[in-house]
Design a protein around this motif. Structure first.
Motif, PDB file in Angstrom:
ATOM      1  N   LEU A  50       7.207  -0.205   9.182  1.00 26.33           N
ATOM      2  CA  LEU A  50       7.294  -0.608   7.855  1.00 26.33           C
ATOM      3  C   LEU A  50       6.786   0.396   6.828  1.00 26.33           C
ATOM      4  CD1 LEU A  50       8.004  -3.012   6.098  1.00 26.33           C
ATOM      5  CD2 LEU A  50       5.924  -3.858   6.477  1.00 26.33           C
ATOM      6  N   TYR A  51       5.754   0.909   7.240  1.00 24.87           N
ATOM      7  CA  TYR A  51       5.004   1.825   6.388  1.00 24.87           C
ATOM      8  C   TYR A  51       6.115   3.068   6.216  1.00 24.87           C
ATOM      9  CZ  TYR A  51       1.566   4.885   4.275  1.00 24.87           C
ATOM     10  OH  TYR A  51       0.776   5.754   3.612  1.00 24.87           O
ATOM     11  N   VAL A  52       6.761   3.468   7.289  1.00 19.81           N
ATOM     12  CA  VAL A  52       7.655   4.622   7.038  1.00 19.81           C
ATOM     13  C   VAL A  52       8.950   4.322   6.491  1.00 19.81           C
ATOM     14  CG1 VAL A  52       9.105   6.119   8.414  1.00 19.81           C
ATOM     15  CG2 VAL A  52       6.556   5.934   9.318  1.00 19.81           C
ATOM     16  N   ALA A  53       9.292   3.024   6.646  1.00 23.75           N
ATOM     17  CA  ALA A  53      10.586   2.575   5.948  1.00 23.75           C
ATOM     18  C   ALA A  53      10.268   2.551   4.564  1.00 23.75           C
ATOM     19  CB  ALA A  53      11.244   1.395   6.547  1.00 23.75           C
ATOM     20  N   VAL A  54       9.266   2.047   4.088  1.00 24.06           N
ATOM     21  CA  VAL A  54       9.255   1.807   2.747  1.00 24.06           C
ATOM     22  C   VAL A  54       8.680   3.157   2.007  1.00 24.06           C
ATOM     23  CG1 VAL A  54       7.571   0.690   1.123  1.00 24.06           C
ATOM     24  CG2 VAL A  54       8.319  -0.582   2.888  1.00 24.06           C
ATOM     25  N   TYR A  55       7.651   4.299   2.699  1.00 25.65           N
ATOM     26  CA  TYR A  55       7.274   5.196   2.232  1.00 25.65           C
ATOM     27  C   TYR A  55       8.410   5.937   1.950  1.00 25.65           C
ATOM     28  CZ  TYR A  55       4.032   8.996   1.163  1.00 25.65           C
ATOM     29  OH  TYR A  55       3.282   9.884   0.958  1.00 25.65           O
ATOM     30  N   PHE A  56       9.267   6.217   2.874  1.00 24.35           N
ATOM     31  CA  PHE A  56      10.340   7.242   2.915  1.00 24.35           C
ATOM     32  C   PHE A  56      11.303   6.839   1.853  1.00 24.35           C
ATOM     33  CE2 PHE A  56       8.565   9.172   6.744  1.00 24.35           C
ATOM     34  CZ  PHE A  56       8.381  10.475   6.348  1.00 24.35           C
ATOM     35  N   THR A  57      11.562   5.429   1.863  1.00 27.87           N
ATOM     36  CA  THR A  57      12.539   5.188   0.687  1.00 27.87           C
ATOM     37  C   THR A  57      11.978   5.407  -0.654  1.00 27.87           C
ATOM     38  OG1 THR A  57      13.255   3.213   2.177  1.00 27.87           O
ATOM     39  CG2 THR A  57      13.833   2.890  -0.138  1.00 27.87           C
ATOM     40  N   GLY A  58      10.815   5.222  -0.919  1.00 26.06           N
ATOM     41  CA  GLY A  58       9.956   5.484  -1.984  1.00 26.06           C
ATOM     42  C   GLY A  58      10.119   7.193  -2.310  1.00 26.06           C
ATOM     43  N   VAL A  59       9.992   8.018  -1.145  1.00 27.37           N
ATOM     44  CA  VAL A  59      10.203   9.415  -1.274  1.00 27.37           C
ATOM     45  C   VAL A  59      11.525   9.744  -1.926  1.00 27.37           C
ATOM     46  CG1 VAL A  59      10.183  11.425  -0.154  1.00 27.37           C
ATOM     47  CG2 VAL A  59       8.238  10.054   0.263  1.00 27.37           C
ATOM     48  N   LEU A  60      12.426   9.260  -1.111  1.00 25.15           N
ATOM     49  CA  LEU A  60      13.707   9.693  -1.719  1.00 25.15           C
ATOM     50  C   LEU A  60      14.390   9.191  -3.124  1.00 25.15           C
ATOM     51  CD1 LEU A  60      15.757   8.588   1.816  1.00 25.15           C
ATOM     52  CD2 LEU A  60      15.361  11.005   0.944  1.00 25.15           C
ATOM     53  N   VAL A  61      13.869   7.994  -3.420  1.00 28.09           N
ATOM     54  CA  VAL A  61      14.126   7.481  -4.832  1.00 28.09           C
ATOM     55  C   VAL A  61      13.463   8.318  -5.768  1.00 28.09           C
ATOM     56  CG1 VAL A  61      13.616   5.497  -6.305  1.00 28.09           C
ATOM     57  CG2 VAL A  61      14.370   5.017  -4.007  1.00 28.09           C
ATOM     58  N   LEU A  62      12.016   8.631  -5.554  1.00 28.20           N
ATOM     59  CA  LEU A  62      11.430   9.314  -6.591  1.00 28.20           C
ATOM     60  C   LEU A  62      11.858  10.840  -6.689  1.00 28.20           C
ATOM     61  CD1 LEU A  62       8.794   9.607  -8.120  1.00 28.20           C
ATOM     62  CD2 LEU A  62       7.498  10.294  -6.168  1.00 28.20           C
ATOM     63  N   LEU A  98      14.464  13.571   7.276  1.00 25.62           N
ATOM     64  CA  LEU A  98      14.233  12.258   7.928  1.00 25.62           C
ATOM     65  C   LEU A  98      15.257  12.049   9.158  1.00 25.62           C
ATOM     66  CD1 LEU A  98      12.781   9.629   7.801  1.00 25.62           C
ATOM     67  CD2 LEU A  98      14.726   8.801   5.994  1.00 25.62           C
ATOM     68  N   ILE A  99      16.445  12.708   8.900  1.00 27.47           N
ATOM     69  CA  ILE A  99      17.609  12.712   9.995  1.00 27.47           C
ATOM     70  C   ILE A  99      17.255  13.472  11.281  1.00 27.47           C
ATOM     71  CG2 ILE A  99      19.761  13.356  10.741  1.00 27.47           C
ATOM     72  CD1 ILE A  99      20.576  12.737   7.741  1.00 27.47           C
ATOM     73  N   ILE A 134       0.764  -1.057  -0.066  1.00 26.66           N
ATOM     74  CA  ILE A 134      -0.042  -0.102   0.090  1.00 26.66           C
ATOM     75  C   ILE A 134       0.688   1.134   0.076  1.00 26.66           C
ATOM     76  CG2 ILE A 134      -1.566   1.437   1.107  1.00 26.66           C
ATOM     77  CD1 ILE A 134      -2.922  -1.436   2.277  1.00 26.66           C
ATOM     78  N   SER A 135       1.844   1.234   0.658  1.00 26.08           N
ATOM     79  CA  SER A 135       2.781   2.438   0.853  1.00 26.08           C
ATOM     80  C   SER A 135       3.643   2.528  -0.526  1.00 26.08           C
ATOM     81  CB  SER A 135       3.892   2.099   1.956  1.00 26.08           C
ATOM     82  OG  SER A 135       4.871   1.160   1.719  1.00 26.08           O
ATOM     83  N   VAL A 136       3.852   1.668  -1.161  1.00 23.19           N
ATOM     84  CA  VAL A 136       4.487   1.631  -2.539  1.00 23.19           C
ATOM     85  C   VAL A 136       3.603   2.301  -3.504  1.00 23.19           C
ATOM     86  CG1 VAL A 136       5.402   0.522  -4.470  1.00 23.19           C
ATOM     87  CG2 VAL A 136       6.336  -0.155  -2.213  1.00 23.19           C
ATOM     88  N   ILE A 137       2.495   1.861  -3.497  1.00 21.08           N
ATOM     89  CA  ILE A 137       1.352   2.322  -4.373  1.00 21.08           C
ATOM     90  C   ILE A 137       0.977   3.769  -4.252  1.00 21.08           C
ATOM     91  CG2 ILE A 137      -1.063   2.328  -5.075  1.00 21.08           C
ATOM     92  CD1 ILE A 137      -1.026  -0.711  -4.597  1.00 21.08           C
ATOM     93  N   GLU A 138       0.982   4.110  -2.891  1.00 15.15           N
ATOM     94  CA  GLU A 138       0.667   5.733  -2.661  1.00 15.15           C
ATOM     95  C   GLU A 138       1.771   6.615  -2.957  1.00 15.15           C
ATOM     96  OE1 GLU A 138      -0.250   6.490   1.513  1.00 15.15           O
ATOM     97  OE2 GLU A 138      -2.179   5.178   1.427  1.00 15.15           O
ATOM     98  N   VAL A 139       3.076   6.156  -2.937  1.00 19.53           N
ATOM     99  CA  VAL A 139       4.399   6.742  -3.385  1.00 19.53           C
ATOM    100  C   VAL A 139       4.261   7.064  -4.849  1.00 19.53           C
ATOM    101  CG1 VAL A 139       6.701   6.926  -3.379  1.00 19.53           C
ATOM    102  CG2 VAL A 139       5.825   6.403  -1.474  1.00 19.53           C
ATOM    103  N   SER A 140       3.855   5.892  -5.353  1.00 16.41           N
ATOM    104  CA  SER A 140       3.767   5.767  -6.867  1.00 16.41           C
ATOM    105  C   SER A 140       2.739   6.783  -7.497  1.00 16.41           C
ATOM    106  CB  SER A 140       3.390   4.439  -7.648  1.00 16.41           C
ATOM    107  OG  SER A 140       4.374   3.420  -6.861  1.00 16.41           O
ATOM    108  N   LEU A 141       1.827   7.196  -6.689  1.00 13.54           N
ATOM    109  CA  LEU A 141       0.476   7.991  -7.070  1.00 13.54           C
ATOM    110  C   LEU A 141       1.225   9.319  -7.326  1.00 13.54           C
ATOM    111  CD1 LEU A 141      -2.417   6.745  -5.052  1.00 13.54           C
ATOM    112  CD2 LEU A 141      -1.974   6.451  -7.494  1.00 13.54           C
TER     113      LEU A 141
END
Length: 624
Positions: free
Chosen positions: A164-176, A192-193, A49-56
Motif C-alpha cells: 500500500l505504501y509503495v502503491a500510494v507513494y509511487f503514484t504520488g511521485v509520478l503525479v508530482l 518502476l517497471i 502518511i505516504s501522501v503527506i511524505e510525497v507532498s513534502l
C-alpha cells in the motif's frame, strides 16, 4: 490510552477451534479476519502518511521556486499562510497520525494478533490423537506454532505497509513529476517497471528458499530439544559427541539454506544499486535538459532529485521488507503442513456426555492393526461385567496395551465397537469418556509443575483434605515432605522438572497413583501400575490400590503376574485373541499358556499347593 487499544483484540477467544483453511490466503485470512477493522484503519493511516511524505517533496520544490520569485521583503506576507499550514502538518498532524498508527499497530495488533493465533492453534493441536504426537518432535511442533504465529502477523502487516505504501507513494511521485512536465515522470515510470520485473524474478526464489529454511530451522530445533529432553539417556550412553554430530547435520542443512538466501540477496542488492544509479542519472539529465529549454523550474528539479534520493533509500527498505515478507510466507507454508492437519479422531456433533451408572465394558468384534498389514486385534470379543476386576495376561505384543488404548479412544477401532453401559464410545465426547476412566501407565511422565498441581490434575476442584488423603493412600507423603527445588519451594509446592525428571521412577509412579486416586473415576485401567515400585513400596500401596478398586470396573495389565493373580478373572491373550480365561487357580491347573508364564516367574517350577495359595496371590488377598 494504551490500555484501551490493548483491549481492542481478544487474545484468548472462547470459540472452539476448527481446522484452518488449506490455501495460503485462506489460512492467513482465517486468523486476520477477527482484526480486519484495525487492519483497515492501519491501511488508511499508512496511505495518509505516504501522501503527506510525497507532498513534502512537492512543497520543497515550491519553496525553492518561491525563493527565486518572491522578494525577501514580502516573502512572509505572501507565503506565510502556506508556510504555517505546512508547519502544522509537519509539527502536529504527521506526529499525531504516527501516534494513532503506532497505537493501532503496536498496542492493538502487535502482541494480541500472534497470541490469538498461538492460543487457538495450541487448542487445536491438543485435540490431535496420540499418534500425531508420537510421529512428531515435540520441539518441532512447538517451534512451528511459535514461528508461524509471528510469520502470519508479519505477513499481514508487511503486506499492508509495503504494497500500500509503495502503491500510494509511487503514484504520488509520478503525479508530482508529471505536474511539471510529463517527460520528467518517464525515468520514474521506467524505474518502476524494471523494479517490478526484478522483484518478479527474485521473490519466487526467495520464497522457495525461505520455505526450505523454515523447515530446516524446525528440524534443527527439534533435534536440539530432543537431546535436552532426553539428556539423561544421552549421558547414560556417553553420546554427547554423537548428539552434537546429530544436531550438526541439521545445522548444516539449515546453514545451506542460509547460504542460498544470502546469494540471492547479494545479487538483488547489486541489481538494485545499479537501477537506482540509472534513475538518478536519468532524472538529473532529463531535468537539466528541460530546464535549459525553460520547460521546468529549478524547484521541480530539486523536488525530483529529492524524490530520487528518497526512492534510493526506500528501495533498500522495500527489498528487505519484501524479502522478510516472503520469508514469512515460506514459514507459513511450512507451518501449514503441520498446523492444518485434520484431527484423526473427532467427536460427533450430536455427541452427549457419557453416563456410567453400572460400569459394564463390552468389546464386540473389534479389529485394529495400527495401519499395518496384520491385525493386532481381529474380531475381538470381551465383556467385563459391572464391578468386575479383570487382568490381561500375555506375551509382549499380544494386544494388552492396545485394548486399553482403544478403550481410552487414543485410536478408533477399524471394525466392531466398544460399549460402556451400552453406549458406543464413538458416540460420546472424548473428554467425557476420559473423565470417567482413571488410568495409571507404566511410563509415567509428570508435568513440569509442582507436586500439588500434578496430583490435582486428577481433579482440579478437589480440596486440600482430599489432596492430602490421596497422597497418603499412594504412600507418597514421606518423600514429598523432603522435596526442595532450586527456587527454594518445598513439599507440595516443589516443581518436579520436565517430565518429572527430579523424581525417581517409583516416586513418579506414586504421584501418578495419587492423581488417579484423587480422580476417583468409575472405570480404572492399570497398565503395569506398580512396575516402577520396589517390593516394599508395592506391598504398602497394594492395600490402598485394591481399596481404590472397590466399586469400580477394573482392567489391569501386568507382566509381574503375582500383582494381578487375585483379580476376579484373568484373560490370557496371544496374537490378539483370547486363548484362556478364568481365575488364577483355574488357569494354573489347566496347564496352558498362563501356567507356562507363571512357572517361569516362580523359578521354572510350581511348588506344591501353589495353585491357590502362592505367596504373591496370598499377599494381595491379605491386602485386599
Amino acid at each position: 490510552m494504551f490500555s484501551k487499544f490493548e483491549k481492542l483484540v481478544e487474545p484468548f477467544p472462547d470459540e472452539e477451534p476448527v481446522a484452518p483453511p488449506r490455501t495460503l490466503f485462506g489460512f492467513i485470512w482465517y486468523f486476520a479476519r477477527p482484526v480486519w477493522p484495525l487492519l483497515v484503519a492501519m491501511a488508511a493511516l499508512t496511505a495518509l502518511i505516504s501522501v503527506i511524505e510525497v507532498s513534502l517533496f512537492g512543497f520543497l520544490g515550491n519553496v525553492v521556486d518561491w525563493f527565486g520569485d518572491t522578494p525577501k521583503e514580502t516573502f512572509l506576507s505572501e507565503r506565510g499562510w502556506q508556510l504555517a499550514i505546512m508547519g502544522f502538518i509537519i509539527l502536529i498532524a504527521l506526529p499525531g497520525i504516527q501516534l494513532i498508527d503506532g497505537l493501532v499497530n503496536f498496542q492493538a495488533i502487535f502482541g494480541n494478533f500472534p497470541m490469538r493465533f498461538r492460543y487457538t492453534m495450541h487448542r487445536w493441536l491438543l485435540g490431535h490423537s496420540l499418534s500425531f504426537f508420537q510421529d512428531e518432535f515435540a520441539g518441532r511442533v512447538s517451534q512451528k506454532l511459535m514461528q508461524t504465529a509471528l510469520a502470519v502477523r508479519e505477513t499481514v502487516i508487511k503486506a499492508i505497509d509495503v504494497f500500500l505504501y509503495v502503491a500510494v507513494y509511487f503514484t504520488g511521485v509520478l503525479v508530482l513529476a508529471a505536474s511539471s512536465d510529463w517527460k520528467l515522470a518517464l525515468p520514474f515510470l521506467g524505474w518502476l517497471i524494471l523494479y517490478a520485473a526484478m522483484l518478479r524474478w527474485f521473490i519466487p526464489r526467495l520464497d522457495r528458499v525461505a520455505e526450505r529454511q523454515a523447515d530446516a530451522r524446525a528440524e534443527m530445533t527439534g533435534r536440539i530439544v530432543d537431546a535436552y529432553s532426553n539428556v539423561q539417556t544421552v549421558k547414560l550412553f556417553a553420546h554427547t559427541r554423537r548428539e552434537g554430530d546429530y544436531a550438526r547435520s541439521s545445522m548444516s542443512g539449515f546453514l545451506h539454506t542460509v547460504y542460498g538466501q544470502a546469494r540471492l540477496i547479494t545479487l538483488f542488492v547489486v541489481c538494485l544499486q545499479t537501477l537506482n544509479s540509472l534513475l538518478l542519472f536519468a532524472v538529473a539529465a532529463a531535468g537539466i535538459g528541460l530546464w535549459v529549454n525553460d520547460l521546468v523550474t529549478i524547484g521541480a528539479i530539486a523536488a525530483s532529485v529529492g524524490l530520487v534520493l528518497r526512492i534510493h533509500g526506500m528501495s533498500q527498505w522495500i527489498m528487505w521488507e519484501i524479502s522478510a515478507l516472503f520469508e514469512n510466507i515460506g514459514t507459513i507454508r511450512d507451518g501449514m503442513a503441520t498446523l492444518q492437519l485434520p484431527h484423526a479422531i473427532t467427536d460427533k456433533p450430536e455427541a452427549k456426555p457419557l453416563l456410567v451408572p453400572r460400569g459394564e465394558i463390552r468389546f464386540e468384534k473389534v479389529s485394529f492393526h495400527y495401519g499395518k498389514g496384520d491385525g493386532v486385534l481381529r474380531d475381538f470379543d470381551l465383556t467385563i461385567r459391572q464391578g468386575e476386576k479383570v487382568g490381561l495376561v500375555g506375551r509382549s505384543g499380544a494386544g494388552k496395551s492396545t485394548i486399553l488404548n482403544l478403550l481410552m479412544r487414543f485410536h478408533d477401532v477399524e471394525a466392531g465397537r466398544i460399549l460402556i453401559d451400552g453406549t458406543d464410545i464413538r458416540d460420546v465426547p472424548q473428554e467425557s469418556l476420559r473423565e470417567k476412566i482413571g488410568m495409571v501407565t507404566q511410563d509415567t511422565s509428570l508435568l513440569h509443575r509442582s507436586i500439588r498441581e500434578n496430583v490435582l490434575y486428577g481433579r482440579p476442584d478437589a480440596g486440600e483434605a482430599a489432596l492430602e488423603r490421596a497422597i497418603a493412600r499412594a504412600e507418597a507423603s514421606d518423600f514429598i515432605e523432603d522435596l526442595r527445588d532450586r527456587d527454594g519451594r518445598t513439599g507440595l509446592d516443589a516443581e518436579v522438572g520436565e517430565r518429572g525428571v527430579k523424581l525417581s521412577g517409583g516416586q513418579r509412579q506414586r504421584i501418578a497413583i495419587a492423581r488417579v486416586m484423587l480422580k476417583d473415576a468409575p472405570l480404572l485401567l492399570l497398565d503395569e501400575a506398580t512396575s516402577a515400585l520396589d517390593s516394599e513400596v508395592e506391598a504398602a500401596i497394594a492395600e490402598n490400590l485394591y481399596r481404590l478398586m472397590e466399586g469400580k470396573t477394573v482392567i489391569a495389565v501386568a507382566h509381574r503376574l503375582s500383582t494381578i493373580a487375585a483379580l476376579d478373572r484373568l484373560v490370557v491373550l496371544d496374537k490378539g485373541a483370547i486363548v484362556e480365561e478364568g481365575t488364577h487357580a483355574d488357569l494354573v491347573a489347566r496347564g496352558g499358556l498362563y501356567a507356562s508364564l507363571w512357572a517361569r516367574q516362580v523359578g521354572g517350577f510350581l511348588p506344591a499347593g501353589a495353585n491357590d495359595d502362592d505367596d504373591g496371590a496370598s499377599a494381595i488377598r491379605a491386602a485386599e
